[in-house]
Structure formats: C-alpha cells, structure tokens
Write a protein that holds these residues in place. Structure first.
Motif, PDB file in Angstrom:
ATOM      1  N   ALA A  75      44.165  35.457  35.249  1.00 25.15           N
ATOM      2  CA  ALA A  75      43.977  35.898  33.863  1.00 25.15           C
ATOM      3  C   ALA A  75      43.106  37.141  33.804  1.00 25.15           C
ATOM      4  O   ALA A  75      43.403  38.080  33.048  1.00 25.15           O
ATOM      5  CB  ALA A  75      43.367  34.770  33.043  1.00 25.15           C
ATOM      6  N   ALA A  76      42.070  37.184  34.620  1.00 30.35           N
ATOM      7  CA  ALA A  76      41.175  38.349  34.635  1.00 30.35           C
ATOM      8  C   ALA A  76      41.906  39.587  35.132  1.00 30.35           C
ATOM      9  O   ALA A  76      41.779  40.680  34.560  1.00 30.35           O
ATOM     10  CB  ALA A  76      39.954  38.057  35.502  1.00 30.35           C
ATOM     11  N   PHE A  77      42.686  39.429  36.192  1.00 32.68           N
ATOM     12  CA  PHE A  77      43.429  40.573  36.728  1.00 32.68           C
ATOM     13  C   PHE A  77      44.494  41.052  35.738  1.00 32.68           C
ATOM     14  O   PHE A  77      44.750  42.250  35.637  1.00 32.68           O
ATOM     15  CB  PHE A  77      44.084  40.239  38.062  1.00 32.68           C
ATOM     16  N   ALA A  78      45.092  40.141  35.000  1.00 31.18           N
ATOM     17  CA  ALA A  78      46.101  40.513  34.018  1.00 31.18           C
ATOM     18  C   ALA A  78      45.497  41.414  32.936  1.00 31.18           C
ATOM     19  O   ALA A  78      46.133  42.371  32.486  1.00 31.18           O
ATOM     20  CB  ALA A  78      46.727  39.265  33.390  1.00 31.18           C
ATOM     21  N   VAL A  79      44.275  41.122  32.550  1.00 34.47           N
ATOM     22  CA  VAL A  79      43.577  41.945  31.558  1.00 34.47           C
ATOM     23  C   VAL A  79      43.329  43.339  32.127  1.00 34.47           C
ATOM     24  O   VAL A  79      43.548  44.347  31.447  1.00 34.47           O
ATOM     25  CB  VAL A  79      42.259  41.289  31.127  1.00 34.47           C
ATOM     26  N   LEU A  80      42.902  43.424  33.361  1.00 28.31           N
ATOM     27  CA  LEU A  80      42.631  44.727  33.975  1.00 28.31           C
ATOM     28  C   LEU A  80      43.901  45.554  34.111  1.00 28.31           C
ATOM     29  O   LEU A  80      43.879  46.776  33.884  1.00 28.31           O
ATOM     30  CB  LEU A  80      41.993  44.536  35.352  1.00 28.31           C
ATOM     31  N   VAL A  81      44.993  44.925  34.470  1.00 26.46           N
ATOM     32  CA  VAL A  81      46.250  45.631  34.677  1.00 26.46           C
ATOM     33  C   VAL A  81      46.806  46.128  33.348  1.00 26.46           C
ATOM     34  O   VAL A  81      47.426  47.196  33.287  1.00 26.46           O
ATOM     35  CB  VAL A  81      47.270  44.721  35.399  1.00 26.46           C
ATOM     36  N   SER A  82      46.568  45.382  32.263  1.00 23.68           N
ATOM     37  CA  SER A  82      47.143  45.753  30.964  1.00 23.68           C
ATOM     38  C   SER A  82      46.377  46.889  30.282  1.00 23.68           C
ATOM     39  O   SER A  82      46.834  47.420  29.288  1.00 23.68           O
ATOM     40  CB  SER A  82      47.204  44.534  30.045  1.00 23.68           C
ATOM     41  N   GLU A  83      45.216  47.244  30.796  1.00 23.97           N
ATOM     42  CA  GLU A  83      44.431  48.323  30.172  1.00 23.97           C
ATOM     43  C   GLU A  83      44.955  49.688  30.539  1.00 23.97           C
ATOM     44  O   GLU A  83      45.462  49.978  31.542  1.00 23.97           O
ATOM     45  CB  GLU A  83      42.964  48.200  30.571  1.00 23.97           C
TER      46      GLU A  83
END
Length: 64
Positions: A56-64
C-alpha cells in the motif's frame, strides 16, 4: 503467486527464514491412515500483514 505473497516471501528471506517452512499447524490423523500428518501454513503467511502495508505504501509513492 500474487504480489502480496511475493513481498511476504521476500520479507521472510530478508529475515533469514525459508519462506516455505511449514509452521503454525497441528497434527491430524485421517480415518484410514494410522500415521499423523502435520497440517500447517508456510512461514511467508506470517509476513502477509507487513507485505500488505508495504504494498500500500509503495502504491502511494508510484501514483505520485
């Protein structure tokens, strides 16, 4: 193998464990078989919660 399992397996490996080692189970006896069999979960399942959080944390970083 889904991404959560892949991450969980990687976390187990980083901690120095065999991800496929069977843990957290119990001995079972089947009706027609006099021998007991250990039914358990692989160690990587102990890392599923952390794997979900990291994914979930990596998904947030990738979506930025």
């Amino acid at each position: 193998m889904d991404k959560i399992e892949k991450v969980a397996r990687a976390l187990a490996k980083v901690d120095g464990y065999d991800a496929d080692e069977i843990i957290q189970g119990e001995w079972e006896v089947e009706d027609n078989d006099p021998e007991q069999h250990f039914k358990g979960k692989p160690r990587w399942t102990m890392y599923e919660r952390d794997a979900r959080r990291l994914s979930a944390a990596f998904a947030v970083l990738v979506s930025e």
